[in-house]
Design a protein around this motif. Sequence first.
Motif, PDB file in Angstrom:
ATOM      1  N   ILE A   1       0.842  -1.191   0.000  1.00 12.76           N
ATOM      2  CA  ILE A   1       0.000   0.000   0.000  1.00 12.76           C
ATOM      3  C   ILE A   1       0.873   1.235   0.000  1.00 12.76           C
ATOM      4  O   ILE A   1       0.616   2.201  -0.696  1.00 12.76           O
ATOM      5  CB  ILE A   1      -0.882   0.032   1.265  1.00 12.76           C
ATOM      6  CG1 ILE A   1      -1.770  -1.198   1.310  1.00 12.76           C
ATOM      7  CG2 ILE A   1      -1.726   1.278   1.295  1.00 12.76           C
ATOM      8  CD1 ILE A   1      -2.757  -1.145   2.452  1.00 12.76           C
ATOM      9  N   TYR A   2       1.944   1.177   0.800  1.00  9.98           N
ATOM     10  CA  TYR A   2       2.826   2.345   0.899  1.00  9.98           C
ATOM     11  C   TYR A   2       3.311   2.769  -0.491  1.00  9.98           C
ATOM     12  O   TYR A   2       3.273   3.947  -0.839  1.00  9.98           O
ATOM     13  CB  TYR A   2       4.021   2.047   1.808  1.00  9.98           C
ATOM     14  CG  TYR A   2       5.146   3.042   1.618  1.00  9.98           C
ATOM     15  CD1 TYR A   2       5.041   4.336   2.121  1.00  9.98           C
ATOM     16  CD2 TYR A   2       6.277   2.711   0.879  1.00  9.98           C
ATOM     17  CE1 TYR A   2       6.041   5.261   1.911  1.00  9.98           C
ATOM     18  CE2 TYR A   2       7.283   3.633   0.660  1.00  9.98           C
ATOM     19  CZ  TYR A   2       7.162   4.910   1.175  1.00  9.98           C
ATOM     20  OH  TYR A   2       8.145   5.821   0.942  1.00  9.98           O
TER      21      TYR A   2
ATOM     22  N   ARG B   1       2.009   2.260  -3.464  1.00 12.16           N
ATOM     23  CA  ARG B   1       0.948   2.848  -4.269  1.00 12.16           C
ATOM     24  C   ARG B   1       0.609   4.243  -3.762  1.00 12.16           C
ATOM     25  O   ARG B   1       0.419   5.177  -4.535  1.00 12.16           O
ATOM     26  CB  ARG B   1      -0.283   1.946  -4.195  1.00 12.16           C
ATOM     27  CG  ARG B   1      -1.347   2.218  -5.220  1.00 12.16           C
ATOM     28  CD  ARG B   1      -0.977   1.765  -6.619  1.00 12.16           C
ATOM     29  NE  ARG B   1      -0.779   0.340  -6.750  1.00 12.16           N
ATOM     30  CZ  ARG B   1      -1.771  -0.546  -6.825  1.00 12.16           C
ATOM     31  NH1 ARG B   1      -3.012  -0.153  -6.775  1.00 12.16           N
ATOM     32  NH2 ARG B   1      -1.509  -1.817  -6.963  1.00 12.16           N
ATOM     33  N   PHE B   2       0.546   4.393  -2.444  1.00  8.57           N
ATOM     34  CA  PHE B   2       0.236   5.696  -1.854  1.00  8.57           C
ATOM     35  C   PHE B   2       1.316   6.713  -2.212  1.00  8.57           C
ATOM     36  O   PHE B   2       1.033   7.871  -2.495  1.00  8.57           O
ATOM     37  CB  PHE B   2       0.124   5.573  -0.332  1.00  8.57           C
ATOM     38  CG  PHE B   2      -1.225   5.045   0.124  1.00  8.57           C
ATOM     39  CD1 PHE B   2      -2.203   4.681  -0.793  1.00  8.57           C
ATOM     40  CD2 PHE B   2      -1.513   4.930   1.476  1.00  8.57           C
ATOM     41  CE1 PHE B   2      -3.438   4.199  -0.370  1.00  8.57           C
ATOM     42  CE2 PHE B   2      -2.748   4.461   1.907  1.00  8.57           C
ATOM     43  CZ  PHE B   2      -3.705   4.095   0.983  1.00  8.57           C
TER      44      PHE B   2
ATOM     45  N   LEU C   1       3.212   6.842  -4.889  1.00  7.45           N
ATOM     46  CA  LEU C   1       3.051   7.291  -6.269  1.00  7.45           C
ATOM     47  C   LEU C   1       1.830   8.195  -6.420  1.00  7.45           C
ATOM     48  O   LEU C   1       1.840   9.151  -7.185  1.00  7.45           O
ATOM     49  CB  LEU C   1       2.943   6.084  -7.208  1.00  7.45           C
ATOM     50  CG  LEU C   1       4.159   5.160  -7.233  1.00  7.45           C
ATOM     51  CD1 LEU C   1       3.969   4.064  -8.259  1.00  7.45           C
ATOM     52  CD2 LEU C   1       5.440   5.926  -7.523  1.00  7.45           C
ATOM     53  N   ALA C   2       0.784   7.877  -5.638  1.00 12.11           N
ATOM     54  CA  ALA C   2      -0.431   8.687  -5.710  1.00 12.11           C
ATOM     55  C   ALA C   2      -0.164  10.097  -5.177  1.00 12.11           C
ATOM     56  O   ALA C   2      -0.558  11.086  -5.786  1.00 12.11           O
ATOM     57  CB  ALA C   2      -1.559   8.020  -4.922  1.00 12.11           C
TER      58      ALA C   2
ATOM     59  N   VAL D   1      -5.876   8.948   1.256  1.00 11.38           N
ATOM     60  CA  VAL D   1      -4.471   8.593   1.416  1.00 11.38           C
ATOM     61  C   VAL D   1      -3.861   9.499   2.490  1.00 11.38           C
ATOM     62  O   VAL D   1      -3.998  10.714   2.404  1.00 11.38           O
ATOM     63  CB  VAL D   1      -3.707   8.785   0.080  1.00 11.38           C
ATOM     64  CG1 VAL D   1      -2.218   8.583   0.276  1.00 11.38           C
ATOM     65  CG2 VAL D   1      -4.243   7.842  -0.971  1.00 11.38           C
TER      66      VAL D   1
ATOM     67  N   ALA E   1      -5.063  12.428  -4.004  1.00 10.71           N
ATOM     68  CA  ALA E   1      -4.721  11.333  -3.101  1.00 10.71           C
ATOM     69  C   ALA E   1      -5.329  11.579  -1.731  1.00 10.71           C
ATOM     70  O   ALA E   1      -5.949  10.698  -1.132  1.00 10.71           O
ATOM     71  CB  ALA E   1      -3.204  11.195  -3.005  1.00 10.71           C
TER      72      ALA E   1
END
Lengths: 334, 521
Positions: free
Chosen positions: A204-205, A207-208, A210-211, A224, A219
Motif C-alpha cells: 500500500i505504501y 501505491r500511496f 506514487l499517488a 491517502v 490522493a
Amino acid sequence: MNTSILEEQRKVPRTLSARALSQVKNNGALWAFFLLLLINILITPNFLQIQTLYVNLTQVATVAIVAIGMTLVIASGGIDLSVGALMALAGTIAPMIFLSDFAASSPALGLFLAIVVAISAAGLAGLFNGYLISVYKIQPIIATLILFISGRGIAQVLTNGELQTFDNPSFEFIGTGRIFGIPVQAIITMVLALSIAWVLKRSIYGRFLLAVGGNEKAAELAGVPAKKVKMITYMVCGLLAGIAGLITTAINSASDANQTGQLMELDAISAAIVGGVLLTGGKAPILGAVLGAAIIQLVGYTLLANGVHDAVAMVAKAIIIIVAVYLQQVKGAK
Amino acid sequence: MTNVDSIDVPNADHKPAQRNEPEVVLSMQGIHKRFAGVPALTNAKLELKAGEVHAIIGQNGAGKSTLIKVLNGAYKLDEGEIHFMGEAVSYASPHHAQMAGISTIFQEVNLIAYRSVTENICLGHEPKRFGMVDWRKAHAHARETLARFGLELDVERPLGSFNIAIQQLVAIARAVALDAKVVIMDEPTSSLDEKEKEVLFRVIKELQASGVAILYVSHHLDELFQICDQITVMRDGQTVDQRPIGAMNKLDMVAAMLGRDPEEIAKGGATNFASTGSSSDEVLLSIEHLKGAAGLKDVSFNLHKSEILGLAGLLGAGRSEVARAIFGLDHDLKSGKMTLSGKEVDFNHPIRAIEAGFGFCSEDRKEDGIIPQLSVRENLTLVLLPRIAKYGLIDEEKERQLVEDFIHRLGIKTASMEQPISQLSGGNQQKVLLARWLVTHPNILILDEPTRGIDVGAKGEIQALIRRLADDGLTVLMISSEFEELVEGADRVIVLQDGHSIQELANEQLTENAIMKAIAQ
C-alpha cells in the motif's frame, strides 16, 4: 469500438523473459550502460579484470544506495538536499560509539549499537525533514537545506572537527569485506534495491507514494494519509543515507565530518534522474536509480582510466544528465 | 480593423449574395490518429471558413479533443493533411500553432496567474525598446486589445486576481493580439455564469465580424443556437455529419451524436433519471448551521436514507464547500453540527469520512480527481486499497478481479486496465472515479457535478447508474449546475444562495422554474 483491438492490447507480454525483453527495448538507460561496457572493453586497458569490477562496485555502492532514497523522495514530489550531511552525521556517530570505553568492554554490543544508533540518527533527521515538509508545508528544497547546512555542522561539533581514525576490522568489513568474492557493500546495495523495489510494487505504501507524488490533492481526497506517507519517505531516505555514511567511513577506516558525503546530494539526484524518475513525481524506478548510479560511475571511470582530467569528467556527468532529461521530455511529449 | 457591417456572415437563412463565398481558411482531410492501437480518429475531416462560428459536437471519446489537439500540434497525426490559408501545415506544439495564427483557448485557462494582464497578453511578442520591454507601450497595447471587447481592466494587476470569466477573455484577447485567424474554444462556458456568458458571446460575435473563424466545442447544445453557423458532428472518431445550424434542432443533434433515430429519443425523457421514489423519511445525516471555508455561512438540511438530495445554487453559492466540509476537508475553518444516524460526528480528514461510509467524487477531475501517471487499475482501487491488503501488502489477484468487474459493469472504455488514466476520455475518467468509490460500498455518496464536461451518452449512463444505486439503498448528495438534472434526478433539492441554505423543494414544487425563482430571490 473494435473489440479485437481491445483484446490485443490486453495481451501484455506475460512471460518473464518476454517482459524483460520489452523492458530492455524501452529502456534507454540500459542501452547506454551496455554501450559504455562495450566501449570500455574496446578502448580501456585492462578493463576486463576482476580488479576493475571491484573498484567500480566499491565506488558506486554508496551513490546507488543514496540514489534509491532520492528516487523515493522525488517520486513523492520532493527533493532531499541533506543526504550528504546525514552521511557525515552517521559516519561520525558510529566511531564515537565503538571507540568509546563502553565498547572496549563489550565490543559486539558496542558495534551493534554503533551501527543502529548511527543509522537511526540519520533516519530521525530524515523524519525531521518530512515533518517540516508535510506538517508545516515548507518547500522541500528549503526544508532540507536546513540539515544540508546544519547536519554536517552537528557532525563537526561532535568531533570538534577532528578526524577520527580507527582500526576495527569488524566494522571495516562493511566497507572492505567480501562474501564469495563479492564486495559486501555491493551486496548491501542489491539487497536494499531489490527489497525496496519489491515493497514499492506490492505494498500500500508504494501505491500511496506514487499517488501522493502524482496528485497530492486527489490522493488526500481518496483517503491517502499524505502527510504520513511523506514523513515515512523522507525517513527512509535518511536511513539509506545513514547506511551509505557508514560504508564510506568503513572504507576509509576513518571518519571525516568535513568530507564524508560531500556533493553526494548532487550525485544521487543525477543518478535518480538518469534512472528515469520523473521530476513531477508519480514514478519511482528503484532499479533505474542503481543503473543510473552505475552509468555515471562508469563514465567517470572510462574518462579517468583513459587519462582524461577529472574536471572534464565532471562536465561529462553534466552532459549525461542533460541527455537523460531530454529523453524524458521527448518520451513525455508522445 | 474591419467594419462590422461590411462583412457577410454565412447564415443558414440567407445566402451571402453580393459577395463571393467566404474563403476556406482551414481544411483537415483524412485525419487518422491512434493511441496504443486504439483508433481515436478515423478519416476525420473539417472545413472552416473565414468569419464563421463552427461547432464540433459529439459524445465524450468521439474524438473532438483529439481533433483539436491534432490541429494545434499537441498531438502528431498518424495520417492526413491539414491546410491553413492554402498551405499544408504541421505544428510541433500549440505554441507554434498560435504563432502561426491558430490559437486555442483551453477549458482550463493556461495563462500565468501571478503575472499581470499585460504580460499575459504580450508574452512572447513584447514591444521592445533598446532591447528592453517597453512597458508603457505594452500596457497601452493590452488596454487597446481589451477595449475591443468592451473590457476595461487594470492591466497591471496579476491575472489570477480576476475571476475565471475575465481570465478567459484575456486568453481570447491574447489570441487576437497574436493576430489569430482561427480561434479554438474548448468548452469556454463551462465555468461561466449567465452574465459572463453573454459577454463571451458578444466577444465571439466581434471576432467573427472581423473575419476570424471560430472552432467551438461545447456540450451545451442550447448555446450553439445562439452563436454558431455550422455544426460538425463526431462519433467514434469520425465526422458523421456537417450542416448549417438552421438545418438541425436539438433532437437531431443528440440523435446524430448517439447514432440513433431522433424519434426514438423523443419518446424517452431528456435525462435518464426518471425518479422512482425509493427514498424514505428516515434521516441519515443531519447538517445544522454548517459554516466553513470560502463563503459557506449557514447551511442546514437533512439527508434521508436512500434518497437523491440535490444541492442547487449559482457558482459561488457554497455548494462544493458544503460537500468539502462534510467530507472532512478544510477542517480548520469549519463550525456547525453534523449528526450521522443519531450520533454527532466531526471528520478532520477524508480518511475519517471514508471510515464512516462516505464517498466524494469531486467537481474537478484533473485538479483533485485522477492521478494522471497511474493506470486505470491503480486509480480505481486507491480508496479500497487498505481493505484488500494484508500486512500492508496488496492482494493483487483480488485487485485485478475487482477492477475487471467494475470496468465491465460501468462499461469503461479502455485498452486495458494498465492504461494510464490520463489517456481516457473525460466520461471514462469519470466512470473510473465513480468506480473508485462504488468499489468501497459507501452508504453516502457525495457527487459534485457528476456529469460536467462529459457527453450526452456517458451522461445518460451515469445518471441512470446514480438512480440505480439509490434504488439499491445508496444515499446520494448531488451537486449540479443543471437544473434539469436536479429536477429529474433528485427526490428533493436544497437551494443555496450566498452560503446559506434558503429553500427546500420537493414533489410538485420541484421544477426548474421554482429553483430559478429561489435563486433569484
